[in-house]
Write an enzyme that holds these catalytic residues in place. Structure first.
Site, PDB file in Angstrom:
ATOM      1  N   ARG A   1       0.167 -10.575  11.189  1.00  0.00           N
ATOM      2  CA  ARG A   1      -0.049  -9.909  12.475  1.00  0.00           C
ATOM      3  C   ARG A   1      -0.644 -10.935  13.440  1.00  0.00           C
ATOM      4  O   ARG A   1      -1.315 -11.881  13.011  1.00  0.00           O
ATOM      5  CB  ARG A   1      -1.008  -8.732  12.331  1.00  0.00           C
ATOM      6  CG  ARG A   1      -0.561  -7.646  11.363  1.00  0.00           C
ATOM      7  CD  ARG A   1      -1.648  -6.578  11.239  1.00  0.00           C
ATOM      8  NE  ARG A   1      -1.267  -5.485  10.352  1.00  0.00           N
ATOM      9  CZ  ARG A   1      -1.525  -5.438   9.052  1.00  0.00           C
ATOM     10  NH1 ARG A   1      -2.182  -6.454   8.474  1.00  0.00           N
ATOM     11  NH2 ARG A   1      -1.150  -4.416   8.314  1.00  0.00           N
TER      12      ARG A   1
ATOM     13  N   LYS B   1      -6.260  -5.177   8.537  1.00  0.00           N
ATOM     14  CA  LYS B   1      -7.009  -4.045   9.079  1.00  0.00           C
ATOM     15  C   LYS B   1      -8.175  -3.708   8.155  1.00  0.00           C
ATOM     16  O   LYS B   1      -8.032  -3.673   6.941  1.00  0.00           O
ATOM     17  CB  LYS B   1      -6.086  -2.845   9.244  1.00  0.00           C
ATOM     18  CG  LYS B   1      -4.970  -3.083  10.269  1.00  0.00           C
ATOM     19  CD  LYS B   1      -4.061  -1.884  10.409  1.00  0.00           C
ATOM     20  CE  LYS B   1      -2.989  -2.139  11.459  1.00  0.00           C
ATOM     21  NZ  LYS B   1      -2.062  -0.993  11.606  1.00  0.00           N
TER      22      LYS B   1
ATOM     23  N   HIS C   1       4.976  -9.098  16.815  1.00  0.00           N
ATOM     24  CA  HIS C   1       5.364  -8.208  15.718  1.00  0.00           C
ATOM     25  C   HIS C   1       6.845  -8.339  15.379  1.00  0.00           C
ATOM     26  O   HIS C   1       7.260  -8.008  14.266  1.00  0.00           O
ATOM     27  CB  HIS C   1       5.011  -6.759  16.088  1.00  0.00           C
ATOM     28  CG  HIS C   1       4.216  -6.071  15.018  1.00  0.00           C
ATOM     29  ND1 HIS C   1       2.979  -6.515  14.601  1.00  0.00           N
ATOM     30  CD2 HIS C   1       4.491  -4.974  14.255  1.00  0.00           C
ATOM     31  CE1 HIS C   1       2.520  -5.726  13.650  1.00  0.00           C
ATOM     32  NE2 HIS C   1       3.430  -4.790  13.416  1.00  0.00           N
TER      33      HIS C   1
ATOM     34  N   ARG D   1       7.026 -10.614  12.556  1.00  0.00           N
ATOM     35  CA  ARG D   1       6.583  -9.950  11.316  1.00  0.00           C
ATOM     36  C   ARG D   1       7.704  -9.053  10.773  1.00  0.00           C
ATOM     37  O   ARG D   1       7.957  -9.020   9.569  1.00  0.00           O
ATOM     38  CB  ARG D   1       5.314  -9.155  11.610  1.00  0.00           C
ATOM     39  CG  ARG D   1       4.725  -8.400  10.421  1.00  0.00           C
ATOM     40  CD  ARG D   1       3.354  -7.871  10.826  1.00  0.00           C
ATOM     41  NE  ARG D   1       2.880  -6.773  10.016  1.00  0.00           N
ATOM     42  CZ  ARG D   1       2.207  -6.905   8.879  1.00  0.00           C
ATOM     43  NH1 ARG D   1       1.959  -8.109   8.399  1.00  0.00           N
ATOM     44  NH2 ARG D   1       1.784  -5.844   8.215  1.00  0.00           N
TER      45      ARG D   1
ATOM     46  N   HIS E   1       0.348  -3.957   3.499  1.00  0.00           N
ATOM     47  CA  HIS E   1       0.439  -2.512   3.700  1.00  0.00           C
ATOM     48  C   HIS E   1      -0.291  -1.782   2.582  1.00  0.00           C
ATOM     49  O   HIS E   1      -0.133  -2.114   1.401  1.00  0.00           O
ATOM     50  CB  HIS E   1       1.898  -2.059   3.717  1.00  0.00           C
ATOM     51  CG  HIS E   1       2.624  -2.427   4.964  1.00  0.00           C
ATOM     52  ND1 HIS E   1       3.999  -2.470   5.060  1.00  0.00           N
ATOM     53  CD2 HIS E   1       2.172  -2.769   6.204  1.00  0.00           C
ATOM     54  CE1 HIS E   1       4.360  -2.823   6.285  1.00  0.00           C
ATOM     55  NE2 HIS E   1       3.261  -3.010   6.996  1.00  0.00           N
TER      56      HIS E   1
ATOM     57  N   TYR F   1      11.499  -0.940   6.345  1.00  0.00           N
ATOM     58  CA  TYR F   1      12.292  -2.164   6.462  1.00  0.00           C
ATOM     59  C   TYR F   1      13.554  -2.113   5.618  1.00  0.00           C
ATOM     60  O   TYR F   1      14.508  -2.833   5.886  1.00  0.00           O
ATOM     61  CB  TYR F   1      11.446  -3.378   6.062  1.00  0.00           C
ATOM     62  CG  TYR F   1      10.308  -3.632   7.005  1.00  0.00           C
ATOM     63  CD1 TYR F   1      10.529  -4.229   8.234  1.00  0.00           C
ATOM     64  CD2 TYR F   1       9.010  -3.264   6.683  1.00  0.00           C
ATOM     65  CE1 TYR F   1       9.478  -4.456   9.116  1.00  0.00           C
ATOM     66  CE2 TYR F   1       7.960  -3.491   7.550  1.00  0.00           C
ATOM     67  CZ  TYR F   1       8.202  -4.080   8.767  1.00  0.00           C
ATOM     68  OH  TYR F   1       7.168  -4.301   9.628  1.00  0.00           O
TER      69      TYR F   1
END
Length: 325
Positions: A163, A197, A269, A272, A295, A304
């Site tokens: 990210r 995150k 992004h 990514r 994730h 994806y």
């Protein structure tokens, strides 16, 4: 008549400040997230203030529902919010009320049964491998420190699936570029430690292109810019020697896209998305891609697989003699 108290100075406004402090200190949320929540909750405080509500205990479920409808409808000062933006605002409101209930400030959570609007499901846009190459080449025009930095940045975004917030947060100690002869032995030449995150850490392998671009930047570009600052440990620094900002990273990618004459809307992004899509197209297991992307759930990564399926359909349609009727 005494004028009304500013929203941020009411008991509910102070509660908002306490919750944001909790997110920053205890949960490690980024300043970008906190800034977005702060804007959303300021609007929430204004809405409740117009209804004479200044304390958390006065909020009822219908007030939260009305606020959501207000966001979607807009007003004289704000355009209607898209489902994605309205959903983020509702998440902020629900987080606030959940926090107050857990802390014992209120007996009930009035937002518990208010669901955020469901955004339309959109497939991520991925560039072809050829377009990625064009983009990265366009970022490294010349041998200036800025050109070396921008190429290294794009190589990390695409080569590691980072990210943009993770890339600009990198410190030099987060890199292990390993030994140059590793590639000759069939090994990947290095790894990078990324913090996602909630400051969740993951270690991602680094391919030769990213490693070489980082090595060139760290040796031939970064020292010249870093000496203008105050000794930041950041990998990516700006012209004043400080840590590169999110906006500057976006600008570097937009400038490269313009030079490469790529018509699609390209953001950090996008690289990514391309990283994940190209891995799956190459046969990578979806759970491996999940780990590389950081994730929490494989369900997030599985979007994806739809992109890869679309790619296969396009190849089939263009290549198979029986594809067209």
């Amino acid at each position: 008549m005494t004028p009304p108290m500013p929203p941020t100075q009411t008991p509910l406004g102070r509660a908002v400040g306490d919750w944001l402090d909790h997110l920053r200190v205890e949960r490690g949320r980024s300043e970008h997230t906190l800034s977005a929540y702060r804007r959303d909750l300021r609007r929430y405080l204004d809405f409740l203030g117009d209804h004479g509500i200044t304390a958390a205990g006065e909020v009822r479920p219908e007030h939260v529902t009305q606020f959501l409808a207000h966001l979607r409808a807009g007003d004289a000062d704000h355009p209607p919010l898209a489902p994605t933006s309205a959903a983020r605002a509702v998440v902020a409101v629900r987080g606030l009320h959940t926090f107050l209930a857990v802390e014992g400030e209120v007996e009930d959570d009035p937002s518990r049964d208010v669901a955020p609007p469901t955004p339309p499901r959109r497939l991520p846009k991925a560039l072809s491998a050829t377009d990625v190459e064009r983009l990265i080449q366009a970022a490294s025009v010349g041998d200036t420190p800025a050109a070396l930095r921008d190429r290294a940045l794009l190589e990390v975004l695409y080569g590691c699936g980072a990210r943009v917030s993770e890339a600009i947060a990198l410190d030099v100690d987060d890199l292990d570029l390993a030994r140059p002869e590793a590639a000759a032995d069939g090994e990947l030449p290095g790894v990078v430690r990324l913090f996602g995150k909630g400051r969740k850490e993951r270690v991602v392998p680094m391919g030769r292109y990213a490693r070489d671009a980082l090595d060139a930047w760290l040796v031939r570009g970064r020292p010249e810019l870093a000496r203008k600052g105050s000794g930041t440990p950041a990998v990516f620094v700006n012209a004043r020697g400080g840590r590169l900002s999110r906006q500057s990273a976006w600008n570097a990618i937009r400038a490269a896209a313009d030079r490469a004459d790529l018509r699609a809307e390209i953001s950090p992004h996008t690289l990514r998305h391309s990283f994940a899509t190209h891995l799956l197209d190459g046969g990578a297991d979806v759970r491996v891609v999940q780990e590389l992307l950081g994730h929490a759930s494989v369900a997030t990564t599985q979007i994806y697989t739809h992109v890869s399926t679309q790619h296969l359909r396009e190849v089939y349609a263009q290549s198979h003699p029986r594809a067209r009727r």
